[in-house]
Structures are given as C-alpha cells and as structure tokens.
Design a protein around this motif. Structure first.
Motif, PDB file in Angstrom:
ATOM      1  N   SER B  82     -48.811  38.595 -12.695  1.00  0.00           N
ATOM      2  CA  SER B  82     -48.495  37.146 -12.634  1.00  0.00           C
ATOM      3  C   SER B  82     -48.916  36.953 -13.721  1.00  0.00           C
ATOM      4  O   SER B  82     -48.689  38.081 -15.026  1.00  0.00           O
ATOM      5  N   TYR B  83     -48.012  36.026 -15.094  1.00  0.00           N
ATOM      6  CA  TYR B  83     -47.969  36.513 -17.034  1.00  0.00           C
ATOM      7  C   TYR B  83     -49.879  36.311 -17.010  1.00  0.00           C
ATOM      8  O   TYR B  83     -50.037  36.981 -18.047  1.00  0.00           O
ATOM      9  N   GLU B  84     -50.418  35.424 -15.884  1.00  0.00           N
ATOM     10  CA  GLU B  84     -52.277  35.175 -16.451  1.00  0.00           C
ATOM     11  C   GLU B  84     -52.372  36.393 -16.543  1.00  0.00           C
ATOM     12  O   GLU B  84     -53.009  36.777 -17.345  1.00  0.00           O
ATOM     13  N   GLN B  85     -52.114  37.350 -15.366  1.00  0.00           N
ATOM     14  CA  GLN B  85     -52.690  38.417 -15.793  1.00  0.00           C
ATOM     15  C   GLN B  85     -52.494  40.192 -16.561  1.00  0.00           C
ATOM     16  O   GLN B  85     -52.823  40.861 -16.688  1.00  0.00           O
ATOM     17  N   SER B  86     -50.767  39.464 -17.126  1.00  0.00           N
ATOM     18  CA  SER B  86     -50.272  40.509 -17.709  1.00  0.00           C
ATOM     19  C   SER B  86     -49.522  39.960 -18.884  1.00  0.00           C
ATOM     20  O   SER B  86     -48.301  40.908 -19.221  1.00  0.00           O
ATOM     21  N   LYS B  87     -49.936  39.621 -19.796  1.00  0.00           N
ATOM     22  CA  LYS B  87     -49.566  38.428 -20.600  1.00  0.00           C
ATOM     23  C   LYS B  87     -48.657  39.071 -21.559  1.00  0.00           C
ATOM     24  O   LYS B  87     -47.902  39.563 -22.247  1.00  0.00           O
ATOM     25  N   GLU B  88     -49.355  40.913 -21.871  1.00  0.00           N
ATOM     26  CA  GLU B  88     -48.525  41.242 -23.178  1.00  0.00           C
ATOM     27  C   GLU B  88     -47.619  42.350 -22.278  1.00  0.00           C
ATOM     28  O   GLU B  88     -46.752  42.499 -23.656  1.00  0.00           O
ATOM     29  N   TYR B  90     -45.185  40.572 -20.750  1.00  0.00           N
ATOM     30  CA  TYR B  90     -43.824  39.461 -19.813  1.00  0.00           C
ATOM     31  C   TYR B  90     -43.838  39.761 -21.982  1.00  0.00           C
ATOM     32  O   TYR B  90     -42.498  39.641 -22.097  1.00  0.00           O
ATOM     33  N   ILE B  91     -44.494  40.235 -22.775  1.00  0.00           N
ATOM     34  CA  ILE B  91     -44.344  39.297 -24.263  1.00  0.00           C
ATOM     35  C   ILE B  91     -43.222  40.988 -24.738  1.00  0.00           C
ATOM     36  O   ILE B  91     -42.381  40.387 -25.082  1.00  0.00           O
ATOM     37  N   TYR B 123     -40.725  32.883 -15.505  1.00  0.00           N
ATOM     38  CA  TYR B 123     -41.036  32.558 -16.857  1.00  0.00           C
ATOM     39  C   TYR B 123     -39.924  32.482 -18.350  1.00  0.00           C
ATOM     40  O   TYR B 123     -40.859  31.706 -19.009  1.00  0.00           O
ATOM     41  N   HIS B 127     -39.620  29.375 -20.790  1.00  0.00           N
ATOM     42  CA  HIS B 127     -40.365  29.163 -22.197  1.00  0.00           C
ATOM     43  C   HIS B 127     -39.592  29.573 -22.766  1.00  0.00           C
ATOM     44  O   HIS B 127     -38.779  29.451 -24.045  1.00  0.00           O
TER      45      HIS B 127
END
Lengths: 409, 409
Positions: B82-88, B90-91, B123, B127
C-alpha cells in the motif's frame, strides 16, 4: 493360401504403427499375401492365439493408426528363451503360425525383439519349416548398431528439443537465478538427451549442459560446471540421460528411492533429475531448480512428431514387405543415410545376428572436451531426422487417434 | 508527446506475448500513442528504469513474439504494498512514468497484478496524476472471477488433454495392469486438471479419474476408486490438480519433501502425483504406476497451443489499447462468451477491484457425484477454448521463437 503376420514388441514409439501400416499398405498394393494378420501383444499374444485379420477391420481405423502413437497392436516384454529351454513354446508357436497358413512373420521392435526374430528364424531353418522371420526396427533410444538411426528416434528427439526450447524461455522470465533440469530416456545411451542440442534461440543453443551415460558422471565436476555457467547467465537449461552413472558404474537413478528392475534385468531408471536438483540446492549453488522427467511423454508425442521419422518408419515397413518376397529369413530392415543436404536415406536388409543384443553408444568424438555438451557433428546428425510437421488429422481440437476396438478390455 | 508502457507480471503462459503484441499492433493502426514502451521484468524492472521502446526494435522480432511462449518482456513476482507502507516506491515509479511522458500503463497479469493496477490507479486519481492504469488478463489457472475464462488457459488445457490422450495410448500397450498419473498446475482451483476431460478415444473419455481441489481429498475413497476402476480395465489414466488437499486443508503436495512457499506466501505445490503413486503401490493396489508432473511444460507449449486462445489473448490486448483512449483507469479487460456453437466471444471492461485478490473456483455442479470426475458441462465449457492449431513459423524443424536481445544477460 499365403498369409503373413505382424506384431509389435518392446516400448512403444510415436511411429511404430506407421511401420505396421507400411507393411499392410504395401501388401494392399502388391497383393502378395492373402491375409495380413496382426498378433496382439507381440509374441506373448500370438502364443494365446490373440490374432486378428487386419484386412477385415474398418479401413479408416487401420489407416488412422499411421498417425496414432504407441503400439496400436499392443506390445509385450517377453524374452523368448532358447529352444532347449522352452521347447513347448516353440512347438506351440509354430503350430499356431502353420494353422493360420502364415509364411512370413514381421516383428517390429528393438534389440530384444531382434533376438527373438533370430532365434525363431534359426529354429525354422533347422526344422525345414517354410516360414520367414523379418525384423523391422523400432526404438526411441536409437541404440541399434549397423544402421544410421532407428524409426522412433527422430520424433522423440523433436519433442525433447522443443520442450527444451520452450522451457528455456520459461526459465528466462524472472531475474532470479534459476535452473531447469530435464531428464530424457535412452537407457545406457545418450542419443535422446544429446538431441536437445537442436534447440536454438536466436542462433544460440538453448541447452547449456548435456550429460550422457557415455561419460562417467563426476559430482564435483557437475557442481563446478553449474556454478561456472551461473556466473555467465541467470538461467540454465540442463538435459540429462536417465542412464548417467559414476565411474564405478553406479546409476544416479538408483540413488533415488523409486528404482527397480524390469523383467529383462534392465535397471528401471528415472529420478536422475530430482537427484541432481537436490545436489544443486543442497550444495547452495542455486535455490530455484525445477526438475522434469519427460517419462513416457517423449515416446508418444505424435502431436509434434517428425514427419521424416513417420515417413521412414512407414518405408521400413513397406520395404520389409517387399523384401520378404525374395529376401532371407532372419534379416531385419535398417536405414542408411545417403546424404545430409538435402537429406536422403534408404532402407536395407541386415542379418539380425549383427544387431540383436548389441548396443550402439553415442560417439565419444561427438562429446565436447569438458564432457558436458555435444559437438556440431551431433547437431548435423540429428537435424534432418526431426524435420517436418506431422500430417495428423484433428477432431475437437485434438489429434484424432485410433484405438482398435479388438483390443478393448 | 503521449506514450504508453506495457509490462508483464506473474507466471508466464503460451499467449501472454500475444496480448502485448495486440496492444502494440493496435497502436500501429490507430497511432494514438507516440511511443509504446515495454517495461522489462514487470513493475520491478520499471522501478530500475529497465525500459525499452518497442517501436525501435526489429519489426520481425516484435511480430515473432506473438507466437513465442513465456513472458517475452520478462516478468516479476512483486507485490506492490500500500502507499502507506512504501511511499518512496510510489513516488519513484510515478517519476519514471512522468519522465517518459507515459499516459497509459498496461499490466498483463493475474490476480496479484490486478491488485497492483488497482493500487496505482487509485494513487494516480488521489494525486490528480493523468496516467491511466489498465489491466490485461493472463493466467493458465483460469481463476479470475467475472470473466468467462482467461487467456492462457485454453492453450494449457489443450496441451494437458493431448498429453493425457497420448499417454492413455502409451499405458495401453502391455497386458499388465498399469496406471498413469499426471499432475496439472492450477493452485487452489481445478480448471486445468478438469480440462483433461476433453481427451477422448473412439468417443470415450481417455481419463478415468480426475481429482480437483474443490473436493476434499479422502485417501480411502481414492484407493477404493482406483481399485474399482482397475476391475473394469487394465490401464488407468488419473489427472490431479497440484492443489488437492484433505478435508483438514492439508495439501497433498506438502506431504512430499520438496514443498516450500513463494514470496507471496502461496504454498509452492508439486509432488502430488508421486505421493499418490506411492499410496497406490504401498497399498498393494497396482505395481506399475507412472507419475508425471507436467510442471512448466503446460504453460509454455506454444508448439501445440490453441489458436482460439492466441486470438483471444491478442484481441484482449488490442481492445485494451482502444479502451485506454476513452475508458476509465483501474479497469481491466475480460472475455465474455456470447455463444457456444459456433463459439463466439468478446472483450469487455471490468473494474480491477472486482477481480483482484478474488479466486474463481471450478463449479461444484460440474463435478460428478463421486467427486472423481467432471460432467458434460465442463466438457462443453472447455472444448471451444482449445480449438485451432497454432499458426507458428518453423525453422530447422522446430518452432521459430524470439528472444529479445535487449533482455540478454
């Protein structure tokens, strides 16, 4: 009345029926024999008078056999003993043949079956019985001497090479290092495993390492080979013969639990690929290893057989029929390669005594110096034998195969 | 500049490349995207900027992929968190996509890949990023809900049925009782094993017993089934799913030594056929049993794939390209069966949230009362999906497959 009988023996192949139909259809053309009988389940079935008249069967079924894999007339693994050891059997067999006015007995098989042809032919000659015994070659193992190759080999080779090719692609999809090990049949000889050299991708061999029984297997050398190759590339395809063994003569397949012996005292091999998989993983060389034993799949894959092989099997049968008219009992048919490019071959007759109980090994000169692959000579030898896609009929999306109702039980 | 990218994920199939080429060639026709990129080794490769431009590659190679099995663009088994778990992550991914001016991301895969499409699409929407994510189905397991079937299944089914057919003939040659057990993939579902019902000989089923994960496996019942069938006939063909398990949920494959777990925590199955073989022999029911695990062979046998499957895989890709122009991000393509005779199907769009992480099991109504075979409904369902022989090119007697030089290492 002048009849003949045809029977099949030993392990099946994709094209053993093509040889039987070659015999049958050549007689349809020449009309030399009045009836063409088939002995069901080889010599064992004939001894039980399990005999049918092919001329009376549904024509479509009989013709459909040409493109049906496996022994359509049934088979047996019955090693005929010497006359001294089983007098009654010889007498009974000849009674049955004479009762059916059989003048020629065609036996389609490998080394063991040619031994039977040899014995029966000798017996007939010694007892002045006017019955000819003619052998027709068959074995995926390609281990009969004198002849260039045997019907059945080309189709098995084509399937093995195709599966190696497709699975080298399958093994390539992930970035993690992984190994695909495939085990081919072939008993004491490496012909089948070696045939995987035909598989190429963009002009490069799809198979990285090939291990044959003709070179003693060395565990340390094997692990080193794999380790080194894995430094060059992420995925490896390894093909091994079921019959590979150590310098001491211990079969790797026997090191696995499922080993046993067949009726002729041949070791029942298999499980070599799993043994090698475990060697690799237990020695920490690669974690992801798939081991696949091609098992019976390689000897009945008519759906992708070699048309060259089908044609040669058929011709061997047709030539046997023609040869039987003037030829000598106790002979068998072989295939001679006339030229390679374009490929041309022809059938010839050879005495079974030269073939029976003798094994043709894979030539050591065709194995590379490292003992872990084969040379260009092996490629050139095998390539013409796998050419051509089979002209099979389809029904409901699958090949239309025939099973003789006479064999139902 | 308006570009798109296509990537493949999960286990390969024979026709996953046909979907990629469907996307590519539809764009050649519509010229909607300026460049069609391919991400090598799925999302994992894209994160490493392992990206190539398909339009710049040798045209013959690209077209040759349509009839090449296995993920020609490489694959991965990478479950996006999930985005919360692996923000970097996704970015970074979106940076790479934006840098390459990618407006649409096509992901060809199964349940897990559709979960990735769903997450990335959400996502982007949250965004306000103008990139669409479209899923294209792929799995030999045929376990995706909502759609009638998945590309890849028909070809695997055709190979399984053909091998069952040929080996039923192989098992028939001797008079001694013998059993051929074949193990199909399919994880928790029985679609692949059930597809062997298509194999018939003279109008009768070639496979005698079929065991699926949808029915709990009962050892005593199994041994009784085999014993009873062996009273009726000499040879048996048994097909089993890798995922069969007891009523307590214990996988039979786990009872063998080689079991393990993959990265997603799915049990790595296999070895069921050997387990069953041992059950039969150790209980003295039959001495001669062959066990064959079809392993990766069934998912890359393009040499005998279903042309219907190839066409549908291609159409799914082509439809995805067209759909991407006006359609909604987060959707995937499915296949709807319009009619069975003559067979007709069409692609449609469905939201990935309805498909991701959901399993479509083999219908219990299509399993017979004894729980050891399937019904006419299963036959009618599967038959149209295996129709047609593949229009592959040959070179040197083997299928001419393509391996992209860009992937060499």
């Amino acid at each position: 009345m002048r009849n003949c009988i045809v029977a099949q023996s030993g392990g099946p192949t994709s094209v053993i029926n093509a040889s039987a139909i070659g015999i049958f259809e050549k007689n349809e053309e020449l009309k030399y024999y009045d009836k063409v009988f088939a002995g069901l389940n080889g010599i064992e079935g004939i001894l039980k008078e399990n005999i049918i008249n092919l001329c009376e069967l549904d024509k479509e079924s009989v013709h459909g056999l040409k493109y049906t894999p496996s022994s359509g007339l049934g088979s047996c693994r019955y090693k005929l003993k010497s006359y001294e050891q089983s007098k009654e059997e010889y007498i009974k067999l000849f009674e049955i043949l004479e009762k059916n006015q059989i003048k020629t007995f065609f036996y389609i098989g490998g080394n063991d079956s040619m031994d039977t042809v040899h014995k029966l032919s000798n017996y007939a000659k010694e007892h002045s019985i006017d019955i000819k015994f003619i052998g027709v070659p068959k074995t995926i193992d390609n281990d009969l001497p004198i002849m260039d190759h045997t019907p059945g080999f080309g189709s098995a080779a084509k399937f093995i090479a195709t599966i190696a090719l497709e699975n080298s692609l399958d093994a390539s999809v992930y970035e993690t290092k992984n190994i695909f090990i495939m085990e081919a049949m072939g008993r004491d000889t490496g012909w089948l495993a070696a045939s995987s050299c035909i598989a190429t991708l963009n002009g490069e061999p799809a198979v990285d390492l090939i291990y044959l029984p003709e070179i003693p297997f060395d565990t340390n050398k094997f692990l080193k080979d794999v380790e080194n190759k894995l430094k060059e590339k992420n995925r490896l395809v390894i093909v091994v013969s079921e019959g590979i063994r150590t310098a001491e003569g211990v079969f790797l397949g026997e090191m696995q639990s499922n080993a046993g012996y067949d009726k002729f005292g041949h070791a029942q091999l298999g499980g070599v690929c799993v043994y090698l998989k475990n060697l690799i993983t237990e020695n920490g060389i690669c974690k992801k290893v798939r081991a696949v034993e091609l098992s019976t799949l390689q000897r009945c894959a008519m759906h992708f057989a070699s048309q060259t092989d089908i044609d040669e099997a058929y011709e061997s049968g047709a030539f046997a029929l023609e040869y039987s008219i003037e030829g000598e009992s106790g002979n068998m048919i072989g295939i001679r390669r006339i030229q390679n490019n374009p490929y041309k071959s022809e059938p010839f007759a050879v005495h079974t005594s030269k073939v029976a109980n003798t094994i043709k090994y894979f030539p050591k000169e065709w194995i590379n110096a490292e003992g872990n692959n084969v040379t260009k000579e092996a490629y050139d030898y095998t390539l013409p034998l796998i050419m051509g896609e089979p002209k099979i009929k389809y029904e409901n999306g699958l090949p239309k195969y025939v099973f003789l109702n006479e064999r139902k039980k």
